[in-house]
Write a protein that holds these residues in place. Structure first.
Motif, mmCIF file in Angstrom:
data_model
loop_
_atom_site.group_PDB
_atom_site.id
_atom_site.type_symbol
_atom_site.label_atom_id
_atom_site.label_comp_id
_atom_site.label_asym_id
_atom_site.label_seq_id
_atom_site.Cartn_x
_atom_site.Cartn_y
_atom_site.Cartn_z
ATOM 1 N N ARG A 20 56.613 26.783 62.273
ATOM 2 C CA ARG A 20 57.766 26.984 61.902
ATOM 3 C C ARG A 20 57.196 27.637 60.833
ATOM 4 N NH1 ARG A 20 54.958 21.500 60.436
ATOM 5 N NH2 ARG A 20 53.511 21.821 59.455
ATOM 6 N N VAL A 21 58.183 28.093 59.572
ATOM 7 C CA VAL A 21 57.579 28.319 58.528
ATOM 8 C C VAL A 21 57.064 28.464 57.376
ATOM 9 C CG1 VAL A 21 58.672 31.018 57.052
ATOM 10 C CG2 VAL A 21 59.906 30.106 58.908
ATOM 11 N N PRO A 22 55.194 28.745 57.491
ATOM 12 C CA PRO A 22 54.831 28.532 56.192
ATOM 13 C C PRO A 22 55.504 28.626 55.119
ATOM 14 C CG PRO A 22 53.328 29.587 57.684
ATOM 15 C CD PRO A 22 55.257 29.718 58.036
ATOM 16 N N ALA A 23 55.086 27.834 53.147
ATOM 17 C CA ALA A 23 55.481 28.961 52.597
ATOM 18 C C ALA A 23 55.140 30.304 52.282
ATOM 19 C CB ALA A 23 55.260 27.586 51.540
ATOM 20 N N ASP A 24 56.149 31.076 51.251
ATOM 21 C CA ASP A 24 55.414 32.214 50.786
ATOM 22 C C ASP A 24 55.223 33.084 52.572
ATOM 23 O OD1 ASP A 24 55.374 31.223 48.320
ATOM 24 O OD2 ASP A 24 52.995 30.339 48.371
ATOM 25 N N ASP A 25 55.917 32.633 53.337
ATOM 26 C CA ASP A 25 56.158 33.437 54.465
ATOM 27 C C ASP A 25 57.291 33.938 55.319
ATOM 28 O OD1 ASP A 25 54.946 34.843 57.003
ATOM 29 O OD2 ASP A 25 53.399 33.924 57.153
ATOM 30 N N ASN A 26 57.337 34.656 55.917
ATOM 31 C CA ASN A 26 58.758 34.696 56.192
ATOM 32 C C ASN A 26 59.084 34.460 58.058
ATOM 33 O OD1 ASN A 26 58.007 37.349 56.566
ATOM 34 N ND2 ASN A 26 58.896 37.364 55.111
ATOM 35 N N ARG A 27 57.612 34.247 58.302
ATOM 36 C CA ARG A 27 57.682 34.403 60.016
ATOM 37 C C ARG A 27 57.702 32.784 60.374
ATOM 38 N NH1 ARG A 27 57.212 39.566 63.373
ATOM 39 N NH2 ARG A 27 57.973 41.010 61.969
ATOM 40 N N ALA A 28 57.313 31.753 61.577
ATOM 41 C CA ALA A 28 57.088 31.071 62.205
ATOM 42 C C ALA A 28 55.952 31.210 62.528
ATOM 43 C CB ALA A 28 58.224 30.293 63.183
#
Ligand SMILES: [Zn+2]
Ligand SMILES: [Zn+2]
Lengths: 182, 182
Positions: A20-28
């Motif tokens: 899943r996409v972590p907070a402050d990220d944009n990729r799984a």
């Protein structure tokens, strides 16, 4: 878009991971709730050489999969603790048993579908005799008109050879060539 | 020699792994006896840019660890499915919000102790206004005499800047510079 998912379980604690996409990220990313770790996957570097002896280039016929029996330039995965240049030298020794003097980096190709960067250095052969390792069936020199274009193992090998012969034919300097392989 | 061991458990089946040298190999690898898989660890690419506006270069002050508060060129980890050039563009957008035209690859540095390859492209800024993202405290232009040499985040940033100013001072072409950082 390359979407390989390497992790089923957390390499840190062994629990199942979730992509899943972590907070402050944009990729799984492979995310472990058990130990709160995130595991990233990144492109891998393949390093090799284009060894030249006079008018001829060195190719190796592969004794391993993938592309068993096809011809390649000596190349392989860059290892931890090793520079790209040292990796290219090592692979040339392991696969061809060739003595070379390394020259500048010549091609850098992004092989997007498999998540690899292929980097080839030009090299000057110091001798026309080879001692192929177990990954190679045969190592030999080819004039341009002898190159087995239909039996090359990888597109990055073909592009590097094509560029080299074109630069040589046109008398161009051997400048770094960057390309994307879709 | 870089000896980081990333895997304690098998990412494929979750069993504990053992580091040992596989047959036909010469390095210890994370080996899983439960599912007979071997897990390789390889250097990671960091891609970035050296954005130039007239006589000035763009630096970003880091809002994140490591090296919080120190100055860097915009750069970050190359992602799967992305070319080195596209990654450098993306990082420049994410970290500085800078509009650039990418120029040729300029430095390739092997950061051996941490298993990273840092690649910087020269870039021409299309505007002197920036829009830093959450990883950046501040993005601004520096003349050579203003560069905060003692507050740079990474050695590869320093080497890239030093090389650039030296090439420019000497009127040299901006040829690819390769180096090892021990
Ligand atoms: Zn975990
Ligand atoms: Zn396993």
């Amino acid at each position: 878009m390359f979407t390989h998912r390497r992790f089923k379980f957390c390499p840190n604690c062994g629990a199942a991971v979730d992509y899943r996409v972590p907070a402050d990220d944009n990729r799984a990313r492979a995310t472990c709730d058990a130990c709160s770790s995130i595991h990233y996957e990144n492109p891998i570097n393949v390093v090799g050489t284009l060894p030249v002896w006079g008018e001829q280039v060195l190719l190796c016929r592969r004794a391993i999969e993938p592309r068993h029996g096809f011809w390649t330039l000596p190349a392989g995965f860059l290892e931890l603790g090793e520079s790209c240049a040292d990796g290219a030298l090592r692979e040339t020794d392991e696969e061809a048993g060739a003595q070379i003097e390394l020259q500048p980096l010549y091609t850098l190709m992004n092989v997007l579908r498999v998540g690899q960067i292929h980097l080839y250095y030009r090299a000057r052969l110091l001798s026309p005799t080879f001692n192929p390792g177990p990954e190679t069936l045969e190592a030999r020199l080819f004039h341009e008109h002898e190159v087995p274009w239909e039996e090359l193992a990888f597109r990055t090998v073909r592009e590097t050879l094509q560029r080299f012969f074109e630069d040589r034919r046109l008398g161009r300097p051997f400048e770094l060539y960057c390309a994307n392989i879709e």
